[in-house]
Scaffold this motif. Structure first.
Motif, short mmCIF file in Angstrom:
data_model
loop_
_atom_site.label_atom_id
_atom_site.label_comp_id
_atom_site.label_asym_id
_atom_site.label_seq_id
_atom_site.Cartn_x
_atom_site.Cartn_y
_atom_site.Cartn_z
N GLN A 178 -12.88 10.81 -55.32
CA GLN A 178 -12.29 11.98 -55.95
C GLN A 178 -12.89 13.28 -55.43
O GLN A 178 -12.62 14.34 -55.99
CB GLN A 178 -12.49 11.88 -57.47
CG GLN A 178 -11.86 10.64 -58.06
CD GLN A 178 -12.29 10.39 -59.49
OE1 GLN A 178 -12.90 11.23 -60.12
NE2 GLN A 178 -11.97 9.21 -60.01
N SER A 179 -13.72 13.21 -54.39
CA SER A 179 -14.35 14.42 -53.86
C SER A 179 -14.29 14.45 -52.34
O SER A 179 -13.35 15.00 -51.76
CB SER A 179 -15.80 14.52 -54.37
OG SER A 179 -16.53 13.34 -54.05
N THR A 180 -15.26 13.85 -51.66
CA THR A 180 -15.32 13.97 -50.20
C THR A 180 -14.19 13.22 -49.51
O THR A 180 -13.78 13.61 -48.41
CB THR A 180 -16.67 13.46 -49.69
OG1 THR A 180 -16.89 12.12 -50.16
CG2 THR A 180 -17.81 14.36 -50.15
N TYR A 181 -13.67 12.14 -50.11
CA TYR A 181 -12.53 11.46 -49.50
C TYR A 181 -11.32 12.39 -49.45
O TYR A 181 -10.59 12.43 -48.45
CB TYR A 181 -12.16 10.19 -50.29
CG TYR A 181 -13.07 9.00 -50.06
CD1 TYR A 181 -14.28 9.13 -49.38
CD2 TYR A 181 -12.73 7.74 -50.53
CE1 TYR A 181 -15.12 8.05 -49.19
CE2 TYR A 181 -13.55 6.63 -50.34
CZ TYR A 181 -14.75 6.79 -49.68
OH TYR A 181 -15.57 5.71 -49.49
N ILE A 182 -11.12 13.14 -50.52
CA ILE A 182 -10.00 14.10 -50.54
C ILE A 182 -10.26 15.23 -49.55
O ILE A 182 -9.34 15.66 -48.83
CB ILE A 182 -9.80 14.65 -51.96
CG1 ILE A 182 -9.28 13.52 -52.89
CG2 ILE A 182 -8.85 15.83 -51.98
CD1 ILE A 182 -9.04 13.94 -54.31
N LEU A 183 -11.50 15.72 -49.47
CA LEU A 183 -11.83 16.77 -48.51
C LEU A 183 -11.61 16.28 -47.08
O LEU A 183 -11.11 17.02 -46.22
CB LEU A 183 -13.29 17.20 -48.71
CG LEU A 183 -13.77 18.41 -47.90
CD1 LEU A 183 -12.96 19.65 -48.23
CD2 LEU A 183 -15.25 18.65 -48.17
N GLN A 184 -11.97 15.05 -46.82
CA GLN A 184 -11.73 14.46 -45.49
C GLN A 184 -10.23 14.37 -45.22
O GLN A 184 -9.77 14.68 -44.11
CB GLN A 184 -12.36 13.08 -45.42
CG GLN A 184 -12.21 12.39 -44.07
CD GLN A 184 -12.71 10.96 -44.12
OE1 GLN A 184 -12.34 10.19 -44.99
NE2 GLN A 184 -13.56 10.60 -43.16
N GLY A 185 -9.45 14.00 -46.23
CA GLY A 185 -8.00 13.88 -46.06
C GLY A 185 -7.33 15.21 -45.75
O GLY A 185 -6.32 15.25 -45.01
N LEU A 186 -7.84 16.29 -46.29
CA LEU A 186 -7.27 17.61 -46.01
C LEU A 186 -7.46 18.01 -44.55
O LEU A 186 -6.76 18.91 -44.06
CB LEU A 186 -7.90 18.67 -46.91
CG LEU A 186 -7.58 18.55 -48.41
CD1 LEU A 186 -8.40 19.55 -49.21
CD2 LEU A 186 -6.09 18.77 -48.65
N HIS A 187 -8.40 17.38 -43.86
CA HIS A 187 -8.65 17.67 -42.45
C HIS A 187 -8.10 16.57 -41.55
O HIS A 187 -8.52 16.44 -40.39
CB HIS A 187 -10.15 17.87 -42.21
CG HIS A 187 -10.69 19.11 -42.86
ND1 HIS A 187 -11.02 19.17 -44.18
CD2 HIS A 187 -10.94 20.36 -42.36
CE1 HIS A 187 -11.47 20.38 -44.49
NE2 HIS A 187 -11.42 21.12 -43.41
#
Length: 427
Positions: A178-187
């Motif tokens: 719910q945090s860094t996985y989503i941030l990674q997905g945005l890139h």
């Protein structure tokens, strides 16, 4: 996780409500499930967790799409309104609930016992009276458990807490979903849905971004949720009965260790993907994509590459979170089931907090892996892959410690059961 805490509150309420005396004995869900044995308890928590994730599917489809493509504020208001409606219904239904009179706080009793045993010289006010030393109830505890029961509960708590504490690094890994996985997905490259065809021009790309909808990145969480929705019935109806008939069904602690292994595999997969993504970034092979009001320079890799890490964390949830709930409920004394399940959820929150704290620590200017001074939230100049591998190392180390603690706990379980049987026979 909001709906999970809401369902936990319902469960604790049911536990307290359904232990009431109706003139014929104790009744209700908590007592009935425990009386039906370990198999009924296991199936109850399986379907309890399944129902939670069913609600998550409904919320992710609508709320995530609105927040990313229409308005974050509107998407945020929807769950707030739902929680307000639930609170209103709960308050209106209050007169129909059966409540128990207060019998004292088990948490405060456990804290007093811990202080008395750790530093008896510093806490003379907590010394036992002669009646309490003999196991007789004192005036203030006449409506609650006696000191002898408190001592027994404290001994059980001391045995349960190390098991739950070693789950904290697993929660650090779990909440990356719910945090860094989503941030990674945005890139990573996010495809369009409901695409609009425009005339060619110099600003075609950004015009297309602003006039069509992108696939909501948070929808990848559905991979985790759908995995839970599929595996829980399969495990409950097929796998567990098959293993149980052949006496191969693993214990709760072994299931939790297996969940840690899948969590470890998930964060390793995320680290490998991030390493590959950074290779594109360092070669200056990027794709500009507008999400909301922000422009992200993503690697030319579609977000579908994140599906394995979401599936693995979903499988880990089946083996770590559900058996963890069952362990906390079934191992706790009857008078402390609500408190110990509260500790279980509290420690999951601690894991989320420690994961965020580790991110903040690694974002410090003094050579932090996640320090991005030029653009906060842009991970193209950071080493998020090293953060994932660090989490994997922490999970592996604590998994080994967990196996040792679990082995000791399971070895001592038969002796505790024998003492319990002897106590009941003597009564």
């Amino acid at each position: 996780m909001l709906e999970k805490y809401f369902h936990y509150a319902i469960l604790v309420h049911q536990e307290h409500r359904l232990e009431e005396w109706d003139g014929a004995g104790k009744f209700g869900l908590g007592a009935r499930v425990m009386d039906l044995g370990r198999d009924a308890t296991r199936r109850f928590f399986n379907w309890f967790y399944w129902s939670i994730n069913l609600g998550a599917v409904l919320s992710l489809f609508v709320v995530a799409f609105i927040q990313q493509n229409i308005s974050f504020l509107v998407g945020y208001i929807i769950p707030v309104a739902c929680v307000g409606l639930a609170l209103f219904v709960f308050v209106c239904a209050g007169p129909t609930f059966v409540t128990k009179p207060p019998t004292g706080s088990q948490v405060s009793s456990m804290l007093k016992l811990a202080l008395r045993r750790c530093c008896p010289r510093w806490c003379p006010c907590l010394a036992r009276s002669p009646q309490e030393a003999d196991g007789l109830p004192s005036r203030w505890s006449s409506r609650g458990p006696s000191r002898r029961e408190d001592d027994a509960n404290f001994s059980v708590l001391v045995k349960i807490l190390p098991v739950m504490l070693t789950l904290v690094p697993y929660w650090m890994v779990y909440f990356q979903m719910q945090s860094t996985y989503i941030l990674q997905g945005l890139h990573l490259q996010i495809p369009h849905i409901f695409q609009v065809h425009l005339d060619n021009g110099s600003d075609t790309k950004l015009s297309q971004d602003s006039s069509s909808y992108r696939f909501p990145e948070a929808w990848l969480l559905l991979a985790n949720v759908v995995m839970v929705l599929i595996l829980v019935p399969l495990k409950d109806r097929v796998i567990d009965p098959f293993l149980q008939r052949r006496k191969l069904l693993p214990s709760l602690l072994k299931k939790m260790a297996l969940g840690m292994l899948f969590g470890f595999a998930s964060v390793i997969a995320a680290g490998v993907l991030e390493t590959k993504r950074l290779q594109y970034i360092h070669r200056n092979e990027t794709v500009a994509q507008q999400i909301g009001r922000d422009v992200y320079f993503a690697a030319p890799m579609y977000i579908w590459w994140q599906i394995p890490q979401y599936l693995l964390i979903g499988i880990s949830e089946i083996f770590a979170s559900i058996p963890g709930l069952e362990f906390a409920y079934s191992e706790a004394p009857r008078s402390m089931q609500g408190a110990i399940m509260g500790i279980f959820y509290f420690l999951s929150g601690v894991g989320s907090f420690l994961g965020s704290g580790l991110v903040a620590l690694l974002s410090l200017p003094a050579g932090g892996w996640l320090h991005c001074p030029r653009d906060y939230g842009n991970i193209n100049n950071c080493r998020l892959d090293l953060y994932f591998f660090l989490l994997a190392g922490l999970q592996a180390a604590t998994a080994l410690l967990f196996l040792r603690i679990a082995h000791h706990h399971e070895q001592s379980a038969p002796s505790r059961a024998c003492r319990g049987c002897a106590g009941r026979a003597g009564g």
